[in-house]
Design a protein around this motif. Structure first.
Motif, mmCIF file in Angstrom:
data_model
loop_
_atom_site.group_PDB
_atom_site.id
_atom_site.type_symbol
_atom_site.label_atom_id
_atom_site.label_comp_id
_atom_site.label_asym_id
_atom_site.label_seq_id
_atom_site.Cartn_x
_atom_site.Cartn_y
_atom_site.Cartn_z
ATOM 1 N N ARG A 17 -0.669 -11.843 13.347
ATOM 2 C CA ARG A 17 -0.936 -11.070 12.132
ATOM 3 C C ARG A 17 -0.515 -9.622 12.306
ATOM 4 N NH1 ARG A 17 -7.035 -10.308 11.558
ATOM 5 N NH2 ARG A 17 -6.521 -8.856 13.232
ATOM 6 N N ARG A 21 2.841 -7.498 10.359
ATOM 7 C CA ARG A 21 2.788 -6.278 9.546
ATOM 8 C C ARG A 21 3.574 -5.151 10.195
ATOM 9 N NH1 ARG A 21 -2.343 -5.288 5.756
ATOM 10 N NH2 ARG A 21 -3.250 -4.259 7.552
ATOM 11 N N THR A 24 7.294 -5.783 9.478
ATOM 12 C CA THR A 24 7.745 -5.402 8.131
ATOM 13 C C THR A 24 7.774 -3.890 7.956
ATOM 14 O OG1 THR A 24 5.478 -5.643 7.279
ATOM 15 C CG2 THR A 24 6.955 -7.541 7.061
ATOM 16 N N ARG A 25 6.969 -3.174 8.734
ATOM 17 C CA ARG A 25 7.007 -1.712 8.670
ATOM 18 C C ARG A 25 8.259 -1.179 9.368
ATOM 19 N NH1 ARG A 25 5.877 2.817 11.474
ATOM 20 N NH2 ARG A 25 5.373 1.666 13.384
ATOM 21 N N LEU A 37 4.800 -13.279 6.481
ATOM 22 C CA LEU A 37 3.642 -12.502 6.053
ATOM 23 C C LEU A 37 2.994 -13.150 4.828
ATOM 24 C CD1 LEU A 37 1.936 -9.967 6.573
ATOM 25 C CD2 LEU A 37 3.481 -8.711 5.053
ATOM 26 N N TYR A 52 -7.655 -9.085 6.816
ATOM 27 C CA TYR A 52 -7.406 -7.998 7.751
ATOM 28 C C TYR A 52 -8.678 -7.160 7.867
ATOM 29 C CZ TYR A 52 -2.400 -8.884 7.989
ATOM 30 O OH TYR A 52 -1.174 -9.457 8.219
#
Length: 282
Positions: A17, A21, A24-25, A37, A52
């Protein structure tokens, strides 16, 4: 990354998880990361994993946004359309779900893991023959690559047809230690008349998920768009396994009204519209 998704290894979930994220950042144009995601949010929405930490949000809405982002980045990505198919299944928009399944199958026709998952989802929505054919194709391509679908979905098919002993044989071969698997063992054995096995399986469910109730069982199957006649069988099997009903009949199968191919009011999203939206910004 894949092992946490396709083998249900919850011990890896937090790592995967956080990795998603962060990916993708750092790589906002990475299509597969957005698609994965979306799948992460789907797992949260179905109750397989927690949200989250420290955040409040609607996993369905985030799954739809992430899938849209993946398709925006790569319209010809089969993985992106796979993610969008799951998002539409979550929303109850079966017309759009089936359209995205067709797109995914056109783009990734020989990927066993995806074929098996798509086959399972199609089966749950009433396309049993079509779904089982995809699972058989996945097994023919690579018997070791499609997880629990090999026995899991056929077991449910036997169950819905009233062939309970065959269902028992199949579901025993798909044992994973997952609470959902034990739930299926409970109601299948319940309908087969195997009271002791049904009771033991239900005890395992409650050990792993102490708050499990008839209502949760109903809502779980509604979220996969099973027909009400199937859910009625599930309820009866769980009763025979020893699960208290606790006002279960108050939770009825929502009707799925699809007025447009890419948007519908979702009963699980408090009446909000879900569907095509502007893509997420990096």
């Amino acid at each position: 990354m894949g092992s946490a998704w396709y083998h249900y290894d919850s011990s890896l979930y937090g790592t995967v998880r956080d990795c998603l994220r962060e990916t993708t950042r750092l790589e906002p144009d990475y299509t597969e990361a957005w698609a994965r995601l979306a799948d992460d949010y789907a797992r949260q929405w179905y109750g397989y994993e927690e949200l989250y930490p420290g955040e409040t949000y609607d996993p369905l809405e985030r799954a739809m946004e992430a899938a849209n982002r993946a398709i925006f980045l790569s319209p010809d990505s089969g993985v992106a359309h796979y993610a969008m198919a799951k998002a539409f299944l979550m929303s109850g928009d079966l017309a759009s779900f089936r359209g995205e399944v067709r797109q995914a199958l056109r783009l990734i026709p020989n990927e066993p893991v995806f074929l098996a998952s798509l086959g399972g989802w199609l089966a749950y929505t009433g396309r049993w023959d079509e779904g089982l054919a995809l699972i058989e194709k996945a097994e023919a391509l690579n018997p070791a690559s499609h997880g629990i679908c090999r026995h899991f979905v056929p077991a449910l098919n036997y169950f819905r047809r009233g062939e309970y002993n065959k269902a028992v044989d199949c579901i025993q071969k798909s044992s994973t230690g997952w609470w959902v698997n034990y739930m299926h063992q409970a109601f299948i054995n319940g309908m087969a008349g195997n009271s002791e096995a049904a009771s033991e399986a239900l005890a395992k469910v409650l050990e792993l998920r102490p708050t499990f109730s008839m209502r949760e069982a109903i809502e779980f199957h509604q979220k996969y768009c099973f027909e009400q006649s199937y859910i009625d069988l599930v309820m009866e099997g769980l009763r025979r396994a020893g699960l208290a009903e606790a006002k279960a009949k108050e939770a009825t199968m929502p009707e799925l009204h699809v007025s447009e191919p890419t948007t519908t009011k979702c009963p699980w999203n408090k009446g909000k519209l879900v569907g095509a939206k502007p893509p997420l910004q990096p």
